[in-house]
Design a protein around this motif. Structure first.
Motif, PDB file in Angstrom:
ATOM      1  N   THR A   1     157.856  71.902  64.483  1.00 52.54           N
ATOM      2  CA  THR A   1     158.126  71.973  65.968  1.00 52.54           C
ATOM      3  C   THR A   1     157.564  73.106  66.422  1.00 52.54           C
ATOM      4  O   THR A   1     157.616  74.243  66.022  1.00 52.54           O
ATOM      5  N   LEU A   2     156.891  73.073  67.708  1.00 57.61           N
ATOM      6  CA  LEU A   2     156.108  74.249  68.454  1.00 57.61           C
ATOM      7  C   LEU A   2     156.955  74.526  69.491  1.00 57.61           C
ATOM      8  O   LEU A   2     157.327  73.442  70.179  1.00 57.61           O
ATOM      9  N   VAL A   3     157.175  75.756  69.799  1.00 52.46           N
ATOM     10  CA  VAL A   3     157.587  76.231  70.951  1.00 52.46           C
ATOM     11  C   VAL A   3     156.907  77.064  71.791  1.00 52.46           C
ATOM     12  O   VAL A   3     156.319  77.885  71.247  1.00 52.46           O
ATOM     13  N   GLU A   4     156.788  76.437  72.997  1.00 54.81           N
ATOM     14  CA  GLU A   4     155.639  77.308  73.932  1.00 54.81           C
ATOM     15  C   GLU A   4     156.387  77.629  75.316  1.00 54.81           C
ATOM     16  O   GLU A   4     156.718  76.454  76.007  1.00 54.81           O
TER      17      GLU A   4
ATOM     18  N   GLU B   1     151.483  74.541  79.310  1.00 53.77           N
ATOM     19  CA  GLU B   1     150.538  74.068  79.042  1.00 53.77           C
ATOM     20  C   GLU B   1     150.048  74.832  77.623  1.00 53.77           C
ATOM     21  O   GLU B   1     150.069  75.923  77.664  1.00 53.77           O
ATOM     22  N   VAL B   2     149.761  74.397  76.598  1.00 51.38           N
ATOM     23  CA  VAL B   2     149.105  75.143  75.539  1.00 51.38           C
ATOM     24  C   VAL B   2     147.927  75.871  75.740  1.00 51.38           C
ATOM     25  O   VAL B   2     147.169  75.165  76.512  1.00 51.38           O
ATOM     26  N   GLY B   3     147.508  76.796  75.167  1.00 49.51           N
ATOM     27  CA  GLY B   3     146.486  77.659  75.156  1.00 49.51           C
ATOM     28  C   GLY B   3     146.190  78.057  76.529  1.00 49.51           C
ATOM     29  O   GLY B   3     144.898  78.320  76.812  1.00 49.51           O
ATOM     30  N   SER B   4     147.150  78.485  77.305  1.00 50.30           N
ATOM     31  CA  SER B   4     146.879  79.020  78.753  1.00 50.30           C
ATOM     32  C   SER B   4     147.109  80.002  78.977  1.00 50.30           C
ATOM     33  O   SER B   4     147.013  80.551  80.233  1.00 50.30           O
TER      34      SER B   4
ATOM     35  N   PHE C   1     154.625  66.112  62.511  1.00 54.39           N
ATOM     36  CA  PHE C   1     154.760  67.094  63.924  1.00 54.39           C
ATOM     37  C   PHE C   1     155.690  66.408  64.440  1.00 54.39           C
ATOM     38  O   PHE C   1     155.755  65.146  64.880  1.00 54.39           O
ATOM     39  N   ASN C   2     156.848  67.410  65.101  1.00 54.56           N
ATOM     40  CA  ASN C   2     157.997  66.927  65.882  1.00 54.56           C
ATOM     41  C   ASN C   2     157.837  67.217  67.215  1.00 54.56           C
ATOM     42  O   ASN C   2     158.515  66.429  67.969  1.00 54.56           O
ATOM     43  N   GLY C   3     156.879  67.657  67.582  1.00 50.10           N
ATOM     44  CA  GLY C   3     156.531  67.896  69.122  1.00 50.10           C
ATOM     45  C   GLY C   3     156.680  69.421  69.476  1.00 50.10           C
ATOM     46  O   GLY C   3     156.797  70.331  68.813  1.00 50.10           O
ATOM     47  N   VAL C   4     156.091  69.371  70.890  1.00 50.98           N
ATOM     48  CA  VAL C   4     156.152  70.656  71.594  1.00 50.98           C
ATOM     49  C   VAL C   4     157.471  70.847  72.445  1.00 50.98           C
ATOM     50  O   VAL C   4     157.950  69.767  73.249  1.00 50.98           O
ATOM     51  N   LEU C   5     158.087  72.051  72.234  1.00 52.95           N
ATOM     52  CA  LEU C   5     159.059  72.109  73.280  1.00 52.95           C
ATOM     53  C   LEU C   5     158.810  73.169  74.369  1.00 52.95           C
ATOM     54  O   LEU C   5     158.556  74.376  73.935  1.00 52.95           O
ATOM     55  N   HIS C   6     158.682  73.073  75.416  1.00 50.63           N
ATOM     56  CA  HIS C   6     158.264  74.073  76.536  1.00 50.63           C
ATOM     57  C   HIS C   6     159.617  74.601  77.074  1.00 50.63           C
ATOM     58  O   HIS C   6     160.226  74.334  77.897  1.00 50.63           O
ATOM     59  N   ARG C   7     159.979  75.816  76.211  1.00 49.18           N
ATOM     60  CA  ARG C   7     160.609  76.678  76.694  1.00 49.18           C
ATOM     61  C   ARG C   7     160.690  78.314  76.418  1.00 49.18           C
ATOM     62  O   ARG C   7     159.873  78.535  75.436  1.00 49.18           O
ATOM     63  N   ASP C   8     161.415  79.075  76.644  1.00 47.38           N
ATOM     64  CA  ASP C   8     161.422  80.606  76.586  1.00 47.38           C
ATOM     65  C   ASP C   8     162.341  80.804  75.281  1.00 47.38           C
ATOM     66  O   ASP C   8     163.356  80.726  75.571  1.00 47.38           O
ATOM     67  N   VAL C   9     161.579  81.571  74.474  1.00 47.58           N
ATOM     68  CA  VAL C   9     162.649  82.188  73.140  1.00 47.58           C
ATOM     69  C   VAL C   9     163.162  83.611  73.852  1.00 47.58           C
ATOM     70  O   VAL C   9     162.410  84.591  73.973  1.00 47.58           O
ATOM     71  N   ASN C  10     164.471  83.478  73.924  1.00 44.49           N
ATOM     72  CA  ASN C  10     165.126  84.888  74.348  1.00 44.49           C
ATOM     73  C   ASN C  10     165.376  86.000  73.301  1.00 44.49           C
ATOM     74  O   ASN C  10     165.438  86.884  73.375  1.00 44.49           O
TER      75      ASN C  10
ATOM     76  N   ASN D   1     168.698  86.491  57.065  1.00 43.25           N
ATOM     77  CA  ASN D   1     167.948  85.161  57.573  1.00 43.25           C
ATOM     78  C   ASN D   1     168.005  85.154  59.082  1.00 43.25           C
ATOM     79  O   ASN D   1     168.936  85.511  59.759  1.00 43.25           O
ATOM     80  N   VAL D   2     167.032  84.520  59.612  1.00 42.03           N
ATOM     81  CA  VAL D   2     167.066  83.962  60.973  1.00 42.03           C
ATOM     82  C   VAL D   2     168.062  82.651  61.018  1.00 42.03           C
ATOM     83  O   VAL D   2     167.963  81.691  60.259  1.00 42.03           O
ATOM     84  N   ASP D   3     169.242  82.768  61.736  1.00 41.47           N
ATOM     85  CA  ASP D   3     169.948  81.885  61.828  1.00 41.47           C
ATOM     86  C   ASP D   3     169.782  80.814  62.867  1.00 41.47           C
ATOM     87  O   ASP D   3     170.023  79.559  62.841  1.00 41.47           O
ATOM     88  N   ARG D   4     169.077  81.143  64.001  1.00 43.11           N
ATOM     89  CA  ARG D   4     168.625  80.451  65.224  1.00 43.11           C
ATOM     90  C   ARG D   4     167.974  81.165  66.018  1.00 43.11           C
ATOM     91  O   ARG D   4     167.629  82.591  65.987  1.00 43.11           O
ATOM     92  N   LEU D   5     167.455  80.292  66.976  1.00 43.80           N
ATOM     93  CA  LEU D   5     166.584  81.086  68.206  1.00 43.80           C
ATOM     94  C   LEU D   5     167.503  80.640  69.245  1.00 43.80           C
ATOM     95  O   LEU D   5     167.919  79.608  69.602  1.00 43.80           O
ATOM     96  N   ASP D   6     167.735  81.707  70.242  1.00 45.08           N
ATOM     97  CA  ASP D   6     168.282  81.481  71.469  1.00 45.08           C
ATOM     98  C   ASP D   6     167.010  81.330  72.384  1.00 45.08           C
ATOM     99  O   ASP D   6     166.415  82.111  72.592  1.00 45.08           O
ATOM    100  N   THR D   7     167.234  80.122  73.093  1.00 47.22           N
ATOM    101  CA  THR D   7     166.127  79.774  74.089  1.00 47.22           C
ATOM    102  C   THR D   7     166.734  79.355  75.511  1.00 47.22           C
ATOM    103  O   THR D   7     168.098  79.498  75.707  1.00 47.22           O
ATOM    104  N   THR D   8     165.826  79.425  76.360  1.00 46.62           N
ATOM    105  CA  THR D   8     166.530  79.144  77.861  1.00 46.62           C
ATOM    106  C   THR D   8     166.844  77.668  77.964  1.00 46.62           C
ATOM    107  O   THR D   8     167.458  77.160  79.018  1.00 46.62           O
ATOM    108  N   ALA D   9     166.729  76.701  76.757  1.00 47.45           N
ATOM    109  CA  ALA D   9     167.610  75.382  76.722  1.00 47.45           C
ATOM    110  C   ALA D   9     168.234  75.272  75.671  1.00 47.45           C
ATOM    111  O   ALA D   9     168.529  74.204  75.253  1.00 47.45           O
TER     112      ALA D   9
END
Length: 412
Positions: free
Chosen positions: A28-31, A35-38, A213-222, A230-238
């Protein structure tokens, strides 16, 4: 296989996602952008310089930097910050400004460059080169100083060609205006140019069709949340995201995200500028990729446009376009290649290149067992992206870095 989240949808993050999916992972890609590459991948120099990889840190650079600071159109601007990360980075950069460190890093980057060239060739079976303006143009570095030209000629890689000023004007007519100012040039065949943003879009299209590929999630990782090593989780805006492994490939944003997880990344945003000027029918645009060594300006014909890129501004994480720097870039381009493109209609861009003090990227595992790094490529992100991604995928699969590339591993 494992679930992997890649943080960052620039050229490094996208290639990482591809090679991980090819290795059998579910990716999974988080951006954070729409748009990617922007961001840093959008309008960079466009040169794929697999053999011209010598890092900025070298003997004599500190004195040169002082001289550049007082040049009206000089390649360097520096603004002191209260941020201690700037001064820590500068101290480590100065420690790398010696010939021995430069030789070691250059040797590593040459190996990474060759790996990246082969990896791009492999990827072209899935993403046709024509979709992102790839051209095997070769690279010409021109020198105004006879002393600098002679020194560079002595260090030239096997296969490089030494050109006289007359040969330069004949082989690349776009440089005819500079013939009287040049001492010579070094041409490296096999170097390429391409549109990095178009490459990102084309690769995403292939990723969307990939079964891994699971897809792109457009959100900010806080925040990267750590629990018991270990990394337990990512806290994101969604909301939270979880996976088995996490790859940090978010350009200069990686610095703050890693810091939140207790990891110091020696990255600093070297701000660069570019112009994308349309080439008219009567224009004499260069066919060869050109770097003006003393001016630190590069020229690359990408499709119907001339890309002109330059400058290193050490002004923090400021992405705003400084119009004075753009005016300087236009002046330098008009002097070097007056009839190459319509500079009056050029699109200006500025981007932050996340650089390490020594000039080599950081690829590999962190002290958190499921957090991985693919960061710090500086101005060579497009050049090194495919090779770095293939190394990263190998590391997740248990294959160590080759001895010649061991210097890319994160320092514990």
């Amino acid at each position: 296989m494992s679930e992997v989240i890649v943080i960052g949808g620039g050229v490094v993050g996208l290639t990482s996602a591809w090679w991980l999916a090819e290795a059998g992972h579910r990716v999974t890609l988080v951006e954070r952008e729409a748009e990617v590459g922007s961001v840093a991948s959008y309008r960079n120099g466009g040169q794929l310089s697999y053999r011209y990889v010598s890092p900025l840190a070298d003997a004599g650079v500190p004195l040169k930097a002082l001289h550049w600071l007082f040049q009206p159109d000089g390649p360097l601007r520096f603004r002191p910050e209260a941020d201690p990360r700037q001064w820590r980075w500068l101290a480590r950069f100065l420690a790398n400004c010696n010939a021995a460190a430069n030789r070691r890093t250059t040797a590593t980057l040459l190996q990474l460059g060759e790996l990246s060239r082969n990896a791009m060739s492999e990827l072209s079976l899935h993403v046709p080169l024509s979709e992102f303006g790839w051209r095997d143009a070769g690279k010409l570095v021109v020198y105004r100083s006879a002393r600098l030209f002679e020194h560079a000629a002595g260090l030239a890689q096997a296969g490089a060609e030494l050109w006289t000023p007359a040969a330069i004007a004949w082989r690349e007519p776009a440089l005819a205006a500079l013939q009287g100012e040049l001492a010579g040039g070094i041409f490296n065949p096999g170097e390429a140019v391409a549109d990095c943003h178009a490459f990102c879009l084309a690769l995403l299209q292939r990723l969307r069709a990939h079964p891994g590929f699971n897809g792109v999630l457009h959100r900010d990782v806080n925040r990267i949340h750590i629990k018991r090593g270990n990394v337990d989780r990512l806290d994101t805006t969604a909301g939270p995201l979880r996976a088995d492994h996490y790859v940090l490939a978010a350009g200069i944003a990686s610095r703050d995200l890693a810091a939140g997880a207790g990891i110091y990344l020696p990255l600093y945003p070297l701000k660069g500028y570019s112009l994308s000027a349309p080439i008219r029918a009567a224009d004499n645009a260069p066919q060869i990729s050109v770097t003006d060594f003393e001016r630190k300006v590069l020229y690359a014909r990408i499709g119907p446009q001339l890309r002109v890129a330059a400058m290193v501004d050490m002004v923090g994480a400021d992405r705003r376009i400084d119009q004075r720097r753009i005016q300087s870039l236009v002046r330098l381009a008009r002097e070097a290649m007056p009839g190459a493109a319509d500079y009056g209609q050029a699109e200006a861009w500025a981007g932050l290149r996340p650089a390490t003090p020594g000039g080599a990227p950081i690829i590999g595992a962190t002290r958190h067992r499921n957090l991985w790094l693919n960061v710090g490529h500086g101005p060579l992100g497009f050049t090194f992206a495919c090779g770095s991604a293939s190394l990263l995928a190998g590391l997740l699969g248990g294959t160590p870095l080759p001895p010649a590339l061991a210097g890319l591993a994160p320092r514990r």
